[in-house]
Design a protein around this motif. Structure first.
Motif, PDB file in Angstrom:
ATOM      1  N   ILE A   1       0.847  -1.190   0.000  1.00  0.00           N
ATOM      2  CA  ILE A   1       0.000   0.000   0.000  1.00  0.00           C
ATOM      3  C   ILE A   1       0.884   1.242   0.000  1.00  0.00           C
ATOM      4  O   ILE A   1       1.786   1.376   0.818  1.00  0.00           O
ATOM      5  CB  ILE A   1      -0.927   0.016   1.225  1.00  0.00           C
ATOM      6  CG1 ILE A   1      -1.910  -1.158   1.142  1.00  0.00           C
ATOM      7  CG2 ILE A   1      -1.696   1.331   1.304  1.00  0.00           C
ATOM      8  CD1 ILE A   1      -2.831  -1.261   2.336  1.00  0.00           C
ATOM      9  N   GLU A   2       0.601   2.150  -0.927  1.00  0.00           N
ATOM     10  CA  GLU A   2       1.361   3.389  -1.021  1.00  0.00           C
ATOM     11  C   GLU A   2       0.419   4.570  -0.847  1.00  0.00           C
ATOM     12  O   GLU A   2      -0.746   4.519  -1.256  1.00  0.00           O
ATOM     13  CB  GLU A   2       2.082   3.476  -2.368  1.00  0.00           C
ATOM     14  CG  GLU A   2       3.123   2.374  -2.573  1.00  0.00           C
ATOM     15  CD  GLU A   2       3.871   2.522  -3.884  1.00  0.00           C
ATOM     16  OE1 GLU A   2       3.554   3.481  -4.624  1.00  0.00           O
ATOM     17  OE2 GLU A   2       4.755   1.698  -4.165  1.00  0.00           O
TER      18      GLU A   2
ATOM     19  N   THR B   1      -4.136   7.085   1.194  1.00  0.00           N
ATOM     20  CA  THR B   1      -4.069   5.750   0.595  1.00  0.00           C
ATOM     21  C   THR B   1      -5.271   5.485  -0.307  1.00  0.00           C
ATOM     22  O   THR B   1      -6.321   6.102  -0.173  1.00  0.00           O
ATOM     23  CB  THR B   1      -3.987   4.661   1.679  1.00  0.00           C
ATOM     24  OG1 THR B   1      -5.094   4.803   2.578  1.00  0.00           O
ATOM     25  CG2 THR B   1      -2.687   4.771   2.444  1.00  0.00           C
ATOM     26  N   ASP B   2      -5.102   4.548  -1.221  1.00  0.00           N
ATOM     27  CA  ASP B   2      -6.121   4.208  -2.220  1.00  0.00           C
ATOM     28  C   ASP B   2      -6.810   2.903  -1.827  1.00  0.00           C
ATOM     29  O   ASP B   2      -6.192   1.841  -1.828  1.00  0.00           O
ATOM     30  CB  ASP B   2      -5.449   4.057  -3.592  1.00  0.00           C
ATOM     31  CG  ASP B   2      -6.441   3.752  -4.710  1.00  0.00           C
ATOM     32  OD1 ASP B   2      -7.649   3.586  -4.436  1.00  0.00           O
ATOM     33  OD2 ASP B   2      -6.002   3.679  -5.875  1.00  0.00           O
TER      34      ASP B   2
ATOM     35  N   ALA C   1      -7.571  -1.174  -6.473  1.00  0.00           N
ATOM     36  CA  ALA C   1      -6.315  -1.247  -5.728  1.00  0.00           C
ATOM     37  C   ALA C   1      -6.328  -2.341  -4.673  1.00  0.00           C
ATOM     38  O   ALA C   1      -5.334  -3.049  -4.504  1.00  0.00           O
ATOM     39  CB  ALA C   1      -6.020   0.100  -5.063  1.00  0.00           C
ATOM     40  N   GLU C   2      -7.456  -2.485  -3.957  1.00  0.00           N
ATOM     41  CA  GLU C   2      -7.511  -3.397  -2.817  1.00  0.00           C
ATOM     42  C   GLU C   2      -8.536  -4.519  -2.960  1.00  0.00           C
ATOM     43  O   GLU C   2      -8.763  -5.272  -2.015  1.00  0.00           O
ATOM     44  CB  GLU C   2      -7.824  -2.611  -1.539  1.00  0.00           C
ATOM     45  CG  GLU C   2      -6.662  -1.786  -1.041  1.00  0.00           C
ATOM     46  CD  GLU C   2      -5.494  -2.651  -0.582  1.00  0.00           C
ATOM     47  OE1 GLU C   2      -5.711  -3.668   0.096  1.00  0.00           O
ATOM     48  OE2 GLU C   2      -4.344  -2.308  -0.927  1.00  0.00           O
ATOM     49  N   GLY C   3      -9.135  -4.646  -4.149  1.00  0.00           N
ATOM     50  CA  GLY C   3     -10.144  -5.684  -4.302  1.00  0.00           C
ATOM     51  C   GLY C   3     -11.346  -5.384  -3.428  1.00  0.00           C
ATOM     52  O   GLY C   3     -11.575  -4.251  -3.014  1.00  0.00           O
TER      53      GLY C   3
ATOM     54  N   ARG D   1      -4.690 -10.571   3.415  1.00  0.00           N
ATOM     55  CA  ARG D   1      -4.079  -9.701   4.424  1.00  0.00           C
ATOM     56  C   ARG D   1      -5.098  -8.770   5.084  1.00  0.00           C
ATOM     57  O   ARG D   1      -4.837  -8.210   6.143  1.00  0.00           O
ATOM     58  CB  ARG D   1      -2.973  -8.863   3.800  1.00  0.00           C
ATOM     59  CG  ARG D   1      -3.487  -7.718   2.940  1.00  0.00           C
ATOM     60  CD  ARG D   1      -2.423  -6.683   2.686  1.00  0.00           C
ATOM     61  NE  ARG D   1      -2.969  -5.597   1.883  1.00  0.00           N
ATOM     62  CZ  ARG D   1      -2.268  -4.875   1.037  1.00  0.00           C
ATOM     63  NH1 ARG D   1      -0.985  -5.120   0.869  1.00  0.00           N
ATOM     64  NH2 ARG D   1      -2.826  -3.895   0.356  1.00  0.00           N
ATOM     65  N   ASN D   2      -6.285  -8.589   4.454  1.00  0.00           N
ATOM     66  CA  ASN D   2      -7.279  -7.663   4.998  1.00  0.00           C
ATOM     67  C   ASN D   2      -8.365  -8.346   5.813  1.00  0.00           C
ATOM     68  O   ASN D   2      -9.312  -7.689   6.259  1.00  0.00           O
ATOM     69  CB  ASN D   2      -7.939  -6.866   3.860  1.00  0.00           C
ATOM     70  CG  ASN D   2      -6.976  -5.919   3.178  1.00  0.00           C
ATOM     71  OD1 ASN D   2      -5.998  -5.477   3.774  1.00  0.00           O
ATOM     72  ND2 ASN D   2      -7.226  -5.619   1.909  1.00  0.00           N
TER      73      ASN D   2
END
Length: 321
Positions: free
Chosen positions: A44-45, A115-116, A121-123, A148-149
């Motif tokens: 994550i950026e 963050t996006d 980006a994160e499904g 991871r989430n």
């Protein structure tokens, strides 16, 4: 052989083009449309400080009216260790409220300003899926796309602008394992209410000097802005649907009487508003002050509406306390 890994379950549920549940459909979008792998989450950026400032500047008016509601929502959920986030329509986090003691946890999860959290980006996640589907969602732990989430529970509601387009998403996230789905449902209800309050405040701020006419439609507050020439110059999403107006974009000004009905014939929007006022008065057993509080307006405002709508103070034996 049953799948024991989260990523295997997501891949299998996403395999069919005819995914039968909304969750499976979101998982499939994440894999097929966005090309994501549930087992390989990217790092994550966050935006740079300058990029974040530019995003905020574009939505300055919206953020100004939203911040007090974010503060109120945070005061309600902060004892439970939750993180309150507000994003733009692309899923970039613009505002955040979090306790100092919980900050490190949420920074590690990547739930942070700049963050996006779009689906691209994160499904599947609360923010991204809410924006992708334009509806209130709760994504609880293993319902997330990335493995991871799966320690997160995210309750989200979309926020619609005065032009009928999505402005962003309001999110409350929790990383606590003891937060049950029932507890999440309580938080989700508060998130939805706060989102509607932000919408209404932003709509009113977008039409300074206009008269705002309100009514309830399907449990949602429909708002129409009327100028001094009695032209309807703005309508929120609920009002646009109720009257068959332009779905989004600028509203073509038209006589308010065309929407609300002629003065000698209460119809359309005015009829809905009249019914909402009478219901509130009935529930308050005729107490005007209590009815005004239930409708979210001042007592003097309610009296003016009653006069305009032809509702007598004798209706239902109204009281003045």
């Amino acid at each position: 052989m049953p799948e024991h890994r989260h990523e295997d379950r997501v891949a299998r549920a996403s395999a069919s083009p005819g995914a039968v549940t909304r969750l499976a459909a979101s998982w499939r979008r994440s894999m097929v449309k966005h090309g994501l792998d549930p087992a390989r989450a990217p790092q994550i950026e966050a935006l740079t400080a300058r990029e974040l400032a530019q995003r905020r500047e574009k939505l300055d008016g919206f953020l100004t009216v939203a911040r007090p509601q974010l503060d109120q929502l945070f005061q309600l959920v902060c004892p439970t260790g939750c993180n309150v986030l507000l994003t733009d329509a692309t899923g970039i986090v613009l505002e955040q409220r979090v306790n100092d003691g919980d900050a490190a946890t949420f920074r590690e999860w990547g739930l942070w300003t700049g963050t996006d959290w779009s689906e691209g980006a994160e499904g599947t996640n609360g923010i991204g899926t809410c924006l992708a589907e334009g509806r209130q969602v709760t994504i609880h732990r293993e319902e997330h796309f990335y493995a991871r989430n799966t320690g997160l529970s995210c309750m989200d509601a979309p926020i619609w602008g005065p032009d009928g387009r999505l402005v962003g998403a309001l999110d409350v996230s929790s990383a606590r394992s003891d937060h049950t789905e029932r507890w999440n449902a309580l938080i989700a209800a508060q998130v939805a209410q706060s989102a509607r309050q932000i919408e209404a405040a932003f709509f009113r701020a977008s039409f300074p000097g206009a008269r705002i006419v309100t009514a309830q439609t399907d449990g949602i507050e429909a708002l129409v802005a009327v100028d001094r020439d009695d032209l309807a110059i703005g309508a929120n999403r609920a009002a646009r649907r109720a009257f068959g107006l332009e779905r989004e974009g600028a509203l073509r000004p038209r006589p308010a009487s065309d929407l609300f009905g002629r003065e000698d014939e209460v119809t359309g929007f005015e009829r809905a508003e009249r019914a909402a006022v009478i219901r509130a008065l009935a529930r308050a057993e005729g107490n005007v002050s209590a009815a005004a509080r239930a409708l979210g307006v001042g007592r003097a405002t309610l009296y003016r509406r009653m006069q305009r709508l032809g509702i007598s103070e004798k209706t239902g034996r109204l009281s003045r306390p």
